[in-house]
Design an enzyme around this catalytic site. Structure first.
Site, PDB file in Angstrom:
ATOM      1  N   SER A 148       0.747  -1.186  -0.105  1.00 57.73           N
ATOM      2  CA  SER A 148       0.002  -0.061  -0.078  1.00 57.73           C
ATOM      3  C   SER A 148       0.883   1.272   0.110  1.00 57.73           C
ATOM      4  CB  SER A 148      -0.877   0.043   1.124  1.00 57.73           C
ATOM      5  OG  SER A 148      -1.953   0.874   1.136  1.00 57.73           O
ATOM      6  N   ASP A 307      -2.770   6.153  -3.980  1.00 59.50           N
ATOM      7  CA  ASP A 307      -1.419   5.320  -3.334  1.00 59.50           C
ATOM      8  C   ASP A 307      -1.242   4.322  -4.443  1.00 59.50           C
ATOM      9  OD1 ASP A 307      -3.461   3.659  -3.115  1.00 59.50           O
ATOM     10  OD2 ASP A 307      -2.922   3.162  -0.928  1.00 59.50           O
ATOM     11  N   ASP A 309      -1.062   1.107  -4.652  1.00 64.82           N
ATOM     12  CA  ASP A 309      -1.907  -0.152  -5.343  1.00 64.82           C
ATOM     13  C   ASP A 309      -3.253   0.452  -5.481  1.00 64.82           C
ATOM     14  OD1 ASP A 309      -2.596   0.387  -2.477  1.00 64.82           O
ATOM     15  OD2 ASP A 309      -3.258  -1.644  -2.491  1.00 64.82           O
ATOM     16  N   ASP A 311      -5.811   1.720  -4.032  1.00 63.96           N
ATOM     17  CA  ASP A 311      -7.143   1.527  -3.402  1.00 63.96           C
ATOM     18  C   ASP A 311      -7.581   2.528  -2.222  1.00 63.96           C
ATOM     19  OD1 ASP A 311      -5.209   1.146  -1.561  1.00 63.96           O
ATOM     20  OD2 ASP A 311      -5.751  -0.625  -0.634  1.00 63.96           O
TER      21      ASP A 311
END
Length: 564
Positions: A148, A307, A309, A311
């Protein structure tokens, strides 16, 4: 130094199963007792979100061997579920971090060695695309290699189940047990890549699922004619922060009609080192420095940033003084609740028994707005996996219809195409919402102010205290236990009305969280981070002015810090 630490270190140093690169790294720390202890005093913990840790050699680091062990445990658990679970396979995605592609391949080849088909995205993809792919492919499980918004030296391994949500408590317990039963790394032998492909146990996926995902996200669009009105005039600056969001976010904004979208060039391309930011975290205003500079030059109306990734998403808007300011996750969440529910009501398309879901440390403002529209509100523990679990419950019982879910840490989901927070659908809705206010002659900040004036000045803050290493973990646990055994009667002069101890309750899964409900609509919560070595202090207040809310927030945080 403890004998089992020395034994673990020597095994990794001398056992021929571990490669020369590992031996070289471990020789370099020979004699450094503290470093050896940190790497080997325990196994990297598999929690409800999977694995997350610093990349490096050792049992308490993330590397291809700890990835193999986690995957073998998952494979054993899947095999226990029977032939159908094995046959349906596992979907795998990865982000732009160091070793993400290599870890994804290791994962796939361990699954293949167990006769479980692995569907691997051909290149990096956003986490919500993995969540979507699990259900689209009817896979038994999914895995995404990501850490993340953590610093560059971290990576992680998140596991999803057949409903597309991250594994929750019961599943995580079963998989953790299966991983814990593996004692010898050398028993895990990945299949040869070419052999796996010939056997059909390694299959690459991509474009078809991308198209299906974008179409599913597009169905959540509420902008319609409004976007068409402002498409050329409304200026958006977007930064993917060197991660996976560049392609899907730009694609969905194009699909719904936004034409004036500019990407921060220095942060457009994937880069494992995240060279332009200290942390690739859209919760931090510093991550938007380049975007804000660009927005000032372009006189942009909105900045969004995802961010690595993709999400989580942050939004930066102009305040009344014309300065660009980062909205909090709670503020964006409340704005989205108002925008989504007001639009559905206006169009007469509110579903039966509508519901929103938020976490116990998320602002109450969104809940108050939802109740004003006659919408049910459900609280879960912190972590979107619990929101995903609730969505599954709604589908099975039919008692509620999921409309929107969110958490204070910049995670949002509209629709059920994914069962995890989705910065692609959230980016689309934030841009549409900002365009809607633009047609009214308002900024998002002014829209937020209108909500404050109607519902009260709800304000929240989060203070994270980093406590690294073995001693840090012990300190976090001791602190929580002290507050549990001796809860304060007053906090900064405000009476504590009730203590909610989520380790000793039955309504939700047990978790080491304490929440103090105070007089005058205030609350404070303490919880250890599930992914980082941090103790988190959450504070929420409501007053009749922003000044009063800010002062009360400061008083509460100052008090709590003095107790630690």
């Amino acid at each position: 130094m403890d004998l089992h630490i020395i034994k673990n270190y020597e095994t990794w140093l001398f056992d021929p199963y571990f490669d020369e690169e590992v031996r070289k790294e471990l020789k370099e720390i020979m004699g450094q007792e503290k470093e050896i202890e940190e790497r080997f005093y325990k196994d990297l913990e598999f929690g409800t979100g999977g694995l997350r840790g610093i990349i490096g050699a050792g049992t308490n680091r993330i590397n291809k061997y700890t990835i193999r062990k986690a995957t073998q445990g998952l494979a054993n658990y899947i095999k226990e579920q029977g032939f159908e679970a094995i046959d349906r396979g596992v979907a795998i995605a990865y982000d732009s971090r160091h070793m993400s592609k290599e870890f994804a391949e290791e994962t796939a080849l361990v699954l293949a060695a167990n006769g479980i088909r692995a569907y691997v995205f051909e290149d990096l993809r956003a986490t919500p695309q993995l969540s979507f792919a699990v259900r689209h492919l009817k896979a038994t499980a999914g895995i995404v290699i990501t850490a993340s918004h953590n610093p560059p030296e971290y990576n992680g391994y998140k596991v999803y189940w057949e409903d597309g949500a991250q594994i929750a408590t019961k599943l995580a317990g079963g998989i953790t047990e299966a991983i814990g039963s593996i004692h010898d790394y050398y028993t895990i032998v990945p299949m040869d890549k070419e052999e796996a492909q010939r056997a059909g146990l390694l299959q690459y996926i991509g474009e078809d699922i991308d198209k299906a995902y974008i179409e599913a996200v597009k169905k959540q669009s509420l902008g319609g004619e409004i976007v068409q009105q402002v498409t050329k005039d409304f200026k958006i600056i977007f930064t993917p922060l060197h991660g996976t969001g560049n392609i899907p976010v730009r694609k969905i904004l194009e699909e719904v009609g936004f034409e004036n979208v500019r990407v921060v060039p220095q942060q457009e391309m994937p880069d494992s080192n995240f060279p332009t930011v200290a942390y690739p975290n859209p919760e931090e205003e510093a991550a938007f420095q380049l975007a804000i500079e660009m927005a000032k030059r372009e006189d942009a109306h909105l900045i969004i940033g995802t961010d690595p990734d993709c999400d989580r998403v942050g939004a930066v808007v102009k305040n009344r003084e014309g300065e660009y300011v980062l909205l909090t996750g709670n503020q964006v969440g409340a704005l989205l609740v108002e925008y989504i529910l007001s639009t559905l009501k206006e169009r007469g398309s509110m579903p039966e028994n509508p519901a929103i879901i938020k976490t116990i440390v998320t602002s109450e403002m969104g809940a108050i707005i939802a109740k004003n529209y006659g919408v049910n509100v459900f609280n879960t523990l912190t972590g979107f996996k619990y929101i995903g679990e609730k969505i599954k419950e709604f589908k099975e019982t039919g008692e509620n219809t999921f409309v929107f879910g969110y958490e204070e840490s910049y995670g949002y989901l509209a629709g059920t195409h994914a069962r995890d927070k989705d910065a692609v659908v959230a980016s689309m809705l934030i841009c549409e919402m900002a365009a809607y206010y633009y047609t009214k002659g308002l900024t998002l900040y002014e829209g937020l102010t209108n909500l404050y004036e109607k519902y009260g000045y709800y304000l929240e803050d989060l203070k994270s205290i980093t406590l690294e290493g073995k001693e840090g973990i012990a300190k976090i646990q001791t602190t929580l236990q002290t507050f549990r055994d001796n809860p304060p009667q007053h906090i900064a002069g405000h009476k504590v009305l009730e203590v909610e101890d989520y380790l000793n309750q039955t309504k939700l899964p047990k978790e080491n969280v304490l929440k103090f409900l105070l007089e005058k609509n205030a609350w404070i919560a303490l919880r250890p981070s599930g992914t980082e070595p941090k103790l988190k202090i959450y504070v929420g207040v409501m007053e009749d002015s922003l000044h009063k809310s800010k002062k009360k927030i400061k008083d509460f945080i100052d008090y709590m810090l003095q107790q630690l």
